[in-house]
Design an enzyme around this catalytic site. Sequence first.
Site, PDB file in Angstrom:
ATOM      1  N   PHE A 129     -35.915  83.593 -19.797  1.00 47.77           N
ATOM      2  CA  PHE A 129     -37.149  82.704 -20.183  1.00 47.77           C
ATOM      3  C   PHE A 129     -36.795  81.146 -19.553  1.00 47.77           C
ATOM      4  O   PHE A 129     -35.545  80.847 -19.383  1.00 47.77           O
ATOM      5  CB  PHE A 129     -36.539  82.541 -21.765  1.00 47.77           C
ATOM      6  CG  PHE A 129     -37.722  81.444 -22.439  1.00 47.77           C
ATOM      7  CD1 PHE A 129     -38.845  81.722 -22.900  1.00 47.77           C
ATOM      8  CD2 PHE A 129     -37.122  80.127 -22.678  1.00 47.77           C
ATOM      9  CE1 PHE A 129     -39.809  80.782 -23.514  1.00 47.77           C
ATOM     10  CE2 PHE A 129     -38.128  79.072 -23.200  1.00 47.77           C
ATOM     11  CZ  PHE A 129     -39.293  79.630 -23.558  1.00 47.77           C
ATOM     12  N   ASP A 214     -31.013  79.000 -14.160  1.00 48.72           N
ATOM     13  CA  ASP A 214     -31.270  78.361 -15.469  1.00 48.72           C
ATOM     14  C   ASP A 214     -30.239  78.202 -16.245  1.00 48.72           C
ATOM     15  O   ASP A 214     -29.966  79.040 -17.194  1.00 48.72           O
ATOM     16  CB  ASP A 214     -32.548  78.902 -15.938  1.00 48.72           C
ATOM     17  CG  ASP A 214     -33.233  78.364 -17.028  1.00 48.72           C
ATOM     18  OD1 ASP A 214     -32.556  77.334 -17.598  1.00 48.72           O
ATOM     19  OD2 ASP A 214     -34.364  78.671 -17.481  1.00 48.72           O
ATOM     20  N   LYS A 243     -31.756  70.813 -22.704  1.00 50.25           N
ATOM     21  CA  LYS A 243     -31.413  70.991 -23.997  1.00 50.25           C
ATOM     22  C   LYS A 243     -29.879  69.829 -24.413  1.00 50.25           C
ATOM     23  O   LYS A 243     -30.411  68.848 -24.710  1.00 50.25           O
ATOM     24  CB  LYS A 243     -30.910  72.429 -24.509  1.00 50.25           C
ATOM     25  CG  LYS A 243     -32.268  73.241 -24.448  1.00 50.25           C
ATOM     26  CD  LYS A 243     -31.945  74.805 -25.230  1.00 50.25           C
ATOM     27  CE  LYS A 243     -33.275  75.295 -25.644  1.00 50.25           C
ATOM     28  NZ  LYS A 243     -33.836  76.153 -24.726  1.00 50.25           N
TER      29      LYS A 243
HETATM   30  C1  LIG Z   1     -35.100  75.932 -23.967  1.00 48.56           C
HETATM   31  C2  LIG Z   1     -35.072  76.813 -22.422  1.00 48.56           C
HETATM   32  C3  LIG Z   1     -35.981  76.274 -21.796  1.00 48.56           C
HETATM   33  C4  LIG Z   1     -37.537  75.597 -21.719  1.00 48.56           C
HETATM   34  O1  LIG Z   1     -37.006  74.295 -22.140  1.00 48.56           O
HETATM   35  P1  LIG Z   1     -38.011  73.223 -23.065  1.00 48.56           P
HETATM   36  O2  LIG Z   1     -37.255  72.260 -23.175  1.00 48.56           O
HETATM   37  O3  LIG Z   1     -38.363  74.012 -24.216  1.00 48.56           O
HETATM   38  O4  LIG Z   1     -39.022  73.029 -21.942  1.00 48.56           O
HETATM   39  C5  LIG Z   1     -35.880  77.001 -20.216  1.00 48.56           C
HETATM   40  N1  LIG Z   1     -34.857  77.892 -19.922  1.00 48.56           N
HETATM   41  C6  LIG Z   1     -34.020  78.129 -20.941  1.00 48.56           C
HETATM   42  C7  LIG Z   1     -32.991  79.004 -20.441  1.00 48.56           C
HETATM   43  C8  LIG Z   1     -34.164  77.728 -22.278  1.00 48.56           C
HETATM   44  O5  LIG Z   1     -33.232  78.468 -23.081  1.00 48.56           O
END
Ligand SMILES: *Cc1c(COP(=O)(O)O)cnc(C)c1O
Length: 390
Positions: A129, A214, A243
């Site tokens: 994700f 990521d 985050k």
């Molecule tokens: C939450 C998340 C995103 C997206 O972040 P947003 O601030 O909602 O755009 C991307 N990668 C990972 C691994 C995430 O947990």
Amino acid sequence: MISTVMPTYARANLAFERGEGAYLWSTDGKKYLDFGSGVAVTALGHCHPRLVKALQEQAAKVWHTSNMYRVPGQEIVSRKLVDSTFADTVFFCNSGAEAMECSIKMARKYHYDGGDHDRYRIICAIGGFHGRTLATIAAGGQEKHLKGFAPVVEGFDHVPYGNLNALRDAIGPNTAAIMVEPIQGEGGIVPGDPDYLRRLRQTADEFGILLIFDEVQTGMGRTGSLFAHQRLGVAPDIMGAAKGLGGGFPVGACLATEKAARGMTAGAHGSTFGGNPLAMAVADTVLDVMTEEGFLDRVSSISNILRQGLERVCAPYPKIIAEIRGVGLMIGLKCVTPNTELIEKLRDRGLLTVGAGDNVVRLLPPLIITESEVNHALAILSETLAEVAA
Ligand SMILES: *Cc1c(COP(=O)(O)O)cnc(C)c1O
């Protein structure tokens, strides 16, 4: 009639009006122990006094000037990120998806500027994700996020997470980069095998492609190191963070080596709000708190206490909880019964958690959680499991 707030979320009928540390108070006066942290965002708990002070002080000075000018806060925060990671340079944005968009654009531009105009594809992992923009849903590759939004952004290939041979086989003359989460978060707290993650580095080097991590969810102390890959002795070329970086203030960052960022010259990328003074004041303070002597060690020790407690509390209920997995304070309870039922029952008893793929309940408490708060959560979990079993 459609609600004035566009109905894109399946929200619980619950709202909060105040938070302090690991606790939230709902508008109907009930107190909740927050083991979700707004999905790993409020890493220092709610209304951390130092974050409140930093934001209030900056709010009285200047809020926004734009990236037409130098932003001193960006220079300070980027220096701190560079000093504590593999990176040489940082692009500031406002969210995780934007941090990953920047990562994707940077990987393409790296090869383009190296004269290799055909290297644009990125190999991603099934179950990954990376956000909800058009490019990041293509990178995530999940049908439920892509359906109805065709045409899908070109240039993403998907291989099973953890399978190095499948990944190597997917590398072709158009491959620009590999992009994975060190621990899949939304996918259900699936930790990458340390050896697999190390071999991704070797593989990227072997083929002259870039490695992108990521760390939007795994980063900012969540696993007991500032970023999850740092415990493994492997470094990416590009990394997304967001985050926990702002502790609740929206901010994202894309970190890179000087080499990977060679195409990111003036005009290559931009953001109106990215790295504005308010965001930088808060991120600066978050980094100060997290890099203080002993802070991350404490995350590791409290996570061990939580983990042992969970093993003990869940052991009698193999018909409800099949597995406990994760690293540090990023823990998944893989459920046998529907995860949504457990999440609702925990919430009714005052414990907030977050769902994830693969029928998992995520526990993402603030990093400042105390042993007594851990024990409080374990007591609620124990009672709830007994109720579900009955
Ligand atoms: C939450 C998340 C995103 C997206 O972040 P947003 O601030 O909602 O755009 C991307 N990668 C990972 C691994 C995430 O947990």
